[in-house]
Design an enzyme around this catalytic site. Structure first.
Site, PDB file in Angstrom:
ATOM      1  N   ARG A 189      37.361   2.849  42.658  1.00 28.62           N
ATOM      2  CA  ARG A 189      37.016   3.761  41.572  1.00 28.62           C
ATOM      3  C   ARG A 189      38.221   3.789  40.644  1.00 28.62           C
ATOM      4  O   ARG A 189      39.366   3.655  41.107  1.00 28.62           O
ATOM      5  CB  ARG A 189      36.763   5.178  42.103  1.00 28.62           C
ATOM      6  N   GLU A 245      33.668   5.979  32.956  1.00 30.36           N
ATOM      7  CA  GLU A 245      32.710   4.890  32.748  1.00 30.36           C
ATOM      8  C   GLU A 245      31.526   5.465  31.985  1.00 30.36           C
ATOM      9  O   GLU A 245      31.075   6.551  32.332  1.00 30.36           O
ATOM     10  CB  GLU A 245      32.241   4.328  34.085  1.00 30.36           C
ATOM     11  N   HIS A 286      31.506  -2.469  36.119  1.00 30.41           N
ATOM     12  CA  HIS A 286      31.003  -1.913  37.388  1.00 30.41           C
ATOM     13  C   HIS A 286      29.754  -2.670  37.869  1.00 30.41           C
ATOM     14  O   HIS A 286      28.684  -2.058  38.074  1.00 30.41           O
ATOM     15  CB  HIS A 286      30.707  -0.412  37.234  1.00 30.41           C
ATOM     16  N   SER A 343      30.357  -5.584  40.099  1.00 30.38           N
ATOM     17  CA  SER A 343      30.857  -6.596  41.037  1.00 30.38           C
ATOM     18  C   SER A 343      29.984  -6.783  42.269  1.00 30.38           C
ATOM     19  O   SER A 343      29.785  -7.900  42.726  1.00 30.38           O
ATOM     20  CB  SER A 343      32.269  -6.219  41.494  1.00 30.38           C
TER      21      SER A 343
HETATM   22  C1  GLV Z   1      29.033   1.661  43.572  1.00 34.01           C
HETATM   23  O1  GLV Z   1      30.057   1.814  43.006  1.00 34.01           O
HETATM   24  C2  GLV Z   1      28.614   2.415  44.705  1.00 34.01           C
HETATM   25  O2  GLV Z   1      29.163   3.491  44.969  1.00 34.01           O
HETATM   26  O3  GLV Z   1      27.708   1.939  45.373  1.00 34.01           O
END
Ligand code: GLV
Length: 335
Positions: A247, A276, A295, A297
């Site tokens: 994060r 974000e 965000h 990945s």
């Molecule tokens: C993504 O960031 C999640 O928390 O699954």
């Protein structure tokens, strides 16, 4: 003749967010396919598939189980008197912390374990990009600057994975398979087969000492907020590379910009930021040797929600049998 009571089905509420992206939505199709994959559990549940709070209060009169990203937590016990378990469709649950709103006896579970294939790919890519100076070449390219910098093979270099949960372990696994020496930092210090040397959070300085790369995979909690900054960058090998999949809040971004500007870090790849979306006036957009992905990945575009539903149904099977649920959040730890 006495009639036997008919066992009620377990009422499950699935809350979708209209503002959310398709990848994270439980559509009627995706739910129907999950029911087909899990026929026994499917026959024992009633599902209210909802959007935002359209049918929330009506559904909460019966719901024992809820799957959601977020929920109105104020007065939850009065509003949802039968609710026993909330499954959160993310690995991180810091947006619901602190869990002081959680009624006694109510369980929260999270989506850990469903991101791993994409995590491995992204981390493998990120390590190769950092080792081959790609963030720097991308910055140079924008300035039409042809400036060769050579690199050595990645094998034998050292990576520190901070936060060795399931995603951290996937990061360690791919790093190990690429021939890196893997150090890990884990709250419990418990060993992992993908980590050569495991450290506790108190030993983080030793875990980072002279490492070529650092990968952030820890949950965001009061203990990890802004944990990685100037001092930690200075502990790494000069010109080291950083990947943040955790994060934005675990990383001091002012220190990051300065470390990249001064070459203390040679490159960084961020998949997460604070806030974000990253605002247009953020300095990060213009920081050299930094690559940002929005965000994405570890979320499999085609399968994220199918995998999430498989986890929910697997846990519903355990719930129906009275067995402990997997992926339980420990409210006191915040993840
Ligand atoms: C993504 O960031 C999640 O928390 O699954």
């Amino acid at each position: 003749m006495t009639s036997r009571p008919i066992k009620e089905k377990v009422a499950v509420h699935i809350k979708n967010n209209r503002a959310g992206e398709l990848v994270f939505r439980t559509t009627a199709d995706r739910l129907a396919r999950a029911r087909q994959r899990h026929p026994e559990v499917s026959s024992r549940i009633d599902v209210c598939l909802d959007w935002d709070l359209d049918n929330f209060d009506r559904s909460m009169e019966r719901a024992e189980v809820m799957m959601t990203w977020d929920l109105p937590t104020d007065g939850l016990q009065q509003r949802a008197p039968r609710l026993k378990w909330i499954h959160v469709i993310g690995a991180g649950v810091e947006h619901l912390a602190p869990f002081d709103w959680l009624p006694p006896g109510m369980t929260v579970t999270r989506n850990s374990g469903i991101h791993l294939e994409k995590t491995r790919e992204y981390v493998g890519m990120g390590l190769q990009m950092l080792n081959n100076h790609v963030p720097k070449f991308a910055s140079d390219q924008r300035r039409r600057d042809w400036k060769p910098v050579y690199s050595t093979p990645i094998k034998g270099k050292t990576v520190s994975v901070v936060g060795v949960g399931k995603m951290g372990e996937a990061s360690a696994q791919v790093a190990k398979s690429m021939g890196l020496r893997v150090r890990g930092v884990r709250r419990t210090g418990r060993p992992s087969r993908y980590v050569h040397t495991m450290y506790t959070p108190e030993e983080i300085d030793a875990a980072l000492d002279d490492a070529d790369f650092v990968i952030l995979n820890m949950p965001l909690t009061p203990e990890t907020e802004n944990l990685i900054g100037e001092k930690q960058f200075a502990a790494l090998r000069p010109g080291a590379g950083l990947i943040n999949l955790a994060r934005g809040g675990v990383l001091d971004h002012v220190a990051l910009v300065s470390a990249l500007d001064r070459g203390i870090l040679g490159g960084a790849i961020l998949d997460v930021t604070t806030p974000e979306p990253l605002p247009p006036d953020s300095k990060l957009w213009h920081t050299p040797n930094l690559i940002i992905t929005p965000h994405v990945s570890s979320d499999d575009d085609a399968n994220y929600t199918d995998l999430t539903l498989d986890l929910l149904f697997r846990n519903l099977g355990r719930y129906l049998e009275g067995r402990p649920l997997i992926n339980r959040v420990r409210p006191k730890l915040g993840y």
